[in-house]
Design a protein around this motif. Structure first.
Motif, PDB file in Angstrom:
ATOM      1  N   PHE A 123     -53.178  41.585  -9.764  1.00 25.79           N
ATOM      2  CA  PHE A 123     -54.545  42.109  -9.845  1.00 25.79           C
ATOM      3  C   PHE A 123     -55.300  41.385 -10.940  1.00 25.79           C
ATOM      4  CE2 PHE A 123     -51.889  44.978 -12.406  1.00 25.79           C
ATOM      5  CZ  PHE A 123     -52.521  44.935 -13.636  1.00 25.79           C
ATOM      6  N   SER A 124     -56.616  41.437 -10.827  1.00 18.92           N
ATOM      7  CA  SER A 124     -57.503  40.735 -11.732  1.00 18.92           C
ATOM      8  C   SER A 124     -58.708  41.629 -11.999  1.00 18.92           C
ATOM      9  CB  SER A 124     -57.927  39.421 -11.063  1.00 18.92           C
ATOM     10  OG  SER A 124     -58.466  38.521 -11.973  1.00 18.92           O
ATOM     11  N   LEU A 126     -51.249  37.055  -4.251  1.00 20.90           N
ATOM     12  CA  LEU A 126     -52.147  37.816  -3.402  1.00 20.90           C
ATOM     13  C   LEU A 126     -52.768  38.832  -4.363  1.00 20.90           C
ATOM     14  CD1 LEU A 126     -51.491  38.874   0.224  1.00 20.90           C
ATOM     15  CD2 LEU A 126     -53.221  39.908  -1.221  1.00 20.90           C
ATOM     16  N   CYS A 127     -53.989  38.558  -4.728  1.00 16.76           N
ATOM     17  CA  CYS A 127     -54.612  39.192  -5.887  1.00 16.76           C
ATOM     18  C   CYS A 127     -55.696  40.187  -5.487  1.00 16.76           C
ATOM     19  CB  CYS A 127     -55.202  38.085  -6.766  1.00 16.76           C
ATOM     20  SG  CYS A 127     -55.730  38.650  -8.381  1.00 16.76           S
ATOM     21  N   TRP A 128     -55.599  41.400  -6.028  1.00 21.62           N
ATOM     22  CA  TRP A 128     -56.606  42.444  -5.857  1.00 21.62           C
ATOM     23  C   TRP A 128     -57.589  42.334  -7.015  1.00 21.62           C
ATOM     24  CZ3 TRP A 128     -55.059  47.513  -3.242  1.00 21.62           C
ATOM     25  CH2 TRP A 128     -53.941  47.343  -2.411  1.00 21.62           C
ATOM     26  N   VAL A 129     -58.875  42.283  -6.715  1.00 18.00           N
ATOM     27  CA  VAL A 129     -59.898  42.078  -7.743  1.00 18.00           C
ATOM     28  C   VAL A 129     -60.719  43.360  -7.908  1.00 18.00           C
ATOM     29  CG1 VAL A 129     -61.865  40.661  -8.456  1.00 18.00           C
ATOM     30  CG2 VAL A 129     -59.973  39.628  -7.163  1.00 18.00           C
ATOM     31  N   CYS A 164     -55.520  40.327 -16.338  1.00 15.81           N
ATOM     32  CA  CYS A 164     -54.785  40.010 -15.100  1.00 15.81           C
ATOM     33  C   CYS A 164     -53.324  40.376 -15.305  1.00 15.81           C
ATOM     34  CB  CYS A 164     -54.850  38.524 -14.781  1.00 15.81           C
ATOM     35  SG  CYS A 164     -56.493  37.845 -14.596  1.00 15.81           S
ATOM     36  N   SER A 165     -52.687  40.853 -14.240  1.00 16.73           N
ATOM     37  CA  SER A 165     -51.261  41.140 -14.348  1.00 16.73           C
ATOM     38  C   SER A 165     -50.703  41.477 -12.972  1.00 16.73           C
ATOM     39  CB  SER A 165     -51.002  42.277 -15.347  1.00 16.73           C
ATOM     40  OG  SER A 165     -49.614  42.354 -15.653  1.00 16.73           O
ATOM     41  N   HIS A 166     -49.582  42.188 -12.974  1.00 14.27           N
ATOM     42  CA  HIS A 166     -48.857  42.505 -11.751  1.00 14.27           C
ATOM     43  C   HIS A 166     -48.447  43.982 -11.760  1.00 14.27           C
ATOM     44  CE1 HIS A 166     -47.864  38.408 -13.205  1.00 14.27           C
ATOM     45  NE2 HIS A 166     -48.211  38.068 -11.978  1.00 14.27           N
ATOM     46  N   PRO A 167     -48.496  44.637 -10.596  1.00 17.31           N
ATOM     47  CA  PRO A 167     -47.978  46.008 -10.532  1.00 17.31           C
ATOM     48  C   PRO A 167     -46.456  46.002 -10.575  1.00 17.31           C
ATOM     49  CG  PRO A 167     -48.599  45.269  -8.346  1.00 17.31           C
ATOM     50  CD  PRO A 167     -49.000  44.166  -9.291  1.00 17.31           C
ATOM     51  N   HIS A 168     -45.888  47.088 -11.092  1.00 16.02           N
ATOM     52  CA  HIS A 168     -44.439  47.263 -11.094  1.00 16.02           C
ATOM     53  C   HIS A 168     -43.999  47.918  -9.791  1.00 16.02           C
ATOM     54  CE1 HIS A 168     -44.522  47.460 -15.794  1.00 16.02           C
ATOM     55  NE2 HIS A 168     -44.613  46.226 -15.340  1.00 16.02           N
ATOM     56  N   GLN A 169     -42.741  47.794  -9.482  1.00 17.97           N
ATOM     57  CA  GLN A 169     -42.182  48.443  -8.297  1.00 17.97           C
ATOM     58  C   GLN A 169     -42.422  49.952  -8.383  1.00 17.97           C
ATOM     59  OE1 GLN A 169     -38.034  47.674  -7.750  1.00 17.97           O
ATOM     60  NE2 GLN A 169     -37.959  48.568  -5.702  1.00 17.97           N
ATOM     61  N   GLU A 177     -45.250  51.477  -8.397  1.00 15.14           N
ATOM     62  CA  GLU A 177     -46.486  51.777  -9.118  1.00 15.14           C
ATOM     63  C   GLU A 177     -47.674  51.490  -8.199  1.00 15.14           C
ATOM     64  OE1 GLU A 177     -47.782  50.776 -13.657  1.00 15.14           O
ATOM     65  OE2 GLU A 177     -47.310  49.063 -12.397  1.00 15.14           O
ATOM     66  N   SER A 178     -48.619  52.424  -8.149  1.00 18.02           N
ATOM     67  CA  SER A 178     -49.832  52.168  -7.369  1.00 18.02           C
ATOM     68  C   SER A 178     -50.697  51.155  -8.106  1.00 18.02           C
ATOM     69  CB  SER A 178     -50.621  53.464  -7.162  1.00 18.02           C
ATOM     70  OG  SER A 178     -51.206  53.876  -8.394  1.00 18.02           O
ATOM     71  N   MET A 179     -51.631  50.544  -7.393  1.00 17.95           N
ATOM     72  CA  MET A 179     -52.533  49.594  -8.031  1.00 17.95           C
ATOM     73  C   MET A 179     -53.399  50.309  -9.078  1.00 17.95           C
ATOM     74  SD  MET A 179     -52.630  46.389  -8.030  1.00 17.95           S
ATOM     75  CE  MET A 179     -52.229  45.341  -6.675  1.00 17.95           C
ATOM     76  N   GLU A 180     -53.785  51.540  -8.789  1.00 20.65           N
ATOM     77  CA  GLU A 180     -54.563  52.311  -9.767  1.00 20.65           C
ATOM     78  C   GLU A 180     -53.771  52.512 -11.053  1.00 20.65           C
ATOM     79  OE1 GLU A 180     -56.879  56.624 -10.178  1.00 20.65           O
ATOM     80  OE2 GLU A 180     -55.772  56.152  -8.353  1.00 20.65           O
ATOM     81  N   GLN A 181     -52.503  52.873 -10.925  1.00 19.79           N
ATOM     82  CA  GLN A 181     -51.663  53.057 -12.107  1.00 19.79           C
ATOM     83  C   GLN A 181     -51.466  51.738 -12.851  1.00 19.79           C
ATOM     84  OE1 GLN A 181     -48.359  54.626  -9.870  1.00 19.79           O
ATOM     85  NE2 GLN A 181     -48.685  56.715 -10.621  1.00 19.79           N
ATOM     86  N   ALA A 182     -51.239  50.669 -12.098  1.00 19.24           N
ATOM     87  CA  ALA A 182     -50.978  49.362 -12.706  1.00 19.24           C
ATOM     88  C   ALA A 182     -52.188  48.845 -13.483  1.00 19.24           C
ATOM     89  CB  ALA A 182     -50.570  48.361 -11.628  1.00 19.24           C
ATOM     90  N   THR A 183     -53.373  48.940 -12.890  1.00 13.40           N
ATOM     91  CA  THR A 183     -54.569  48.426 -13.568  1.00 13.40           C
ATOM     92  C   THR A 183     -54.888  49.256 -14.810  1.00 13.40           C
ATOM     93  OG1 THR A 183     -55.971  49.702 -12.043  1.00 13.40           O
ATOM     94  CG2 THR A 183     -55.570  47.387 -11.497  1.00 13.40           C
ATOM     95  N   GLU A 184     -54.713  50.564 -14.717  1.00 18.09           N
ATOM     96  CA  GLU A 184     -54.959  51.424 -15.882  1.00 18.09           C
ATOM     97  C   GLU A 184     -53.975  51.112 -17.002  1.00 18.09           C
ATOM     98  OE1 GLU A 184     -54.654  56.150 -17.018  1.00 18.09           O
ATOM     99  OE2 GLU A 184     -55.291  55.616 -14.991  1.00 18.09           O
ATOM    100  N   ARG A 185     -52.699  50.952 -16.637  1.00 19.85           N
ATOM    101  CA  ARG A 185     -51.664  50.644 -17.633  1.00 19.85           C
ATOM    102  C   ARG A 185     -51.969  49.336 -18.353  1.00 19.85           C
ATOM    103  NH1 ARG A 185     -48.017  46.989 -16.875  1.00 19.85           N
ATOM    104  NH2 ARG A 185     -48.041  47.110 -14.585  1.00 19.85           N
ATOM    105  N   ARG A 186     -52.220  48.301 -17.575  1.00 27.22           N
ATOM    106  CA  ARG A 186     -52.369  46.987 -18.186  1.00 27.22           C
ATOM    107  C   ARG A 186     -53.650  46.860 -18.998  1.00 27.22           C
ATOM    108  NH1 ARG A 186     -48.578  43.066 -19.258  1.00 27.22           N
ATOM    109  NH2 ARG A 186     -49.699  41.148 -19.733  1.00 27.22           N
TER     110      ARG A 186
END
Length: 195
Positions: free
Chosen positions: A47-48, A127-130, A79-84, A86-95
């Motif tokens: 994600f970005s 494969l990047c979610w923006v 920019c980063s990557h979601p963990h196994q 983990e939803s994209m919402e959780q991943a973007t908030e975490r990072r």
């Protein structure tokens, strides 16, 4: 490079597991961050984030010089990557919290795939979610990830990328070009009312 500390913890490693995906973004396995970036890269989910302040300026970060790929280059906000699992919402908030010490609502914009090689040292194949968001909180950058940061007006960034393209990561240039040319996405570049 800053030492890891409670204020600047290490939040990523070459051993962390990335989610490998097919061209339709279906998970097909996992690989370490190191393996996913070896050679031409293995396609993985990422994600970005584009974070704007109340004046419509974009937060740019200069990548830590300790990074394997594109060290010291200017990139978008985060920019980063979601963990196994983990939803994209959780991943973007975490990072966003780990890297910049910020929290803000994010709006999904688009998804795209790209591949870029870095000087024979490895490659991105994502494969990047923006996403984009507006945040008025102060930046508290994690020095283990971020060398420097600054806000820049969209038109000024256009000029800077045109003049010094070699200073910017390939994904920033690709994503920014799409944001600028697509009228449906350009609303995220306008400051909020009263901003």
């Amino acid at each position: 490079m800053a030492d890891a500390s409670p204020r600047h913890p290490t939040v990523s490693s070459e051993a962390e597991q990335l989610i490998l995906v097919d061209a339709d973004d279906r998970a097909v396995g996992h690989a370490s961050k190191a393996a996913a970036h070896d050679g031409c890269g293995q396609r993985h989910r990422a994600f970005s984030l584009f974070i704007f302040n109340g004046y419509g300026e974009l937060l740019l970060q200069q990548r830590s010089r300790s990074k394997r790929l594109w060290p010291g280059y200017w990139a978008n906000s985060c920019c980063s990557h979601p963990h196994q699992g983990e939803s994209m919402e959780q991943a973007t908030e975490r990072r966003l919290q780990q890297e910049l010490g910020m929290r803000c609502p994010l709006r999904y914009l688009f998804k795209f795939e790209y591949q870029a090689d870095y000087r024979g040292l490895g490659a991105e194949h994502e494969l990047c979610w923006v996403y984009a968001g507006t945040c008025t909180q102060p930046v508290r950058a994690n020095a283990t990830e971020v060398e420097a940061w600054r806000f820049v007006a969209p038109a000024a960034l256009d000029r800077e990328i045109a003049r010094y393209p070699e200073h910017f990561t390939p994904w920033l240039k690709l994503e920014w070009a799409q944001l600028r040319r697509d009228p449906a996405l350009s609303a995220c570049l306008s400051p909020p009312a009263g901003g």
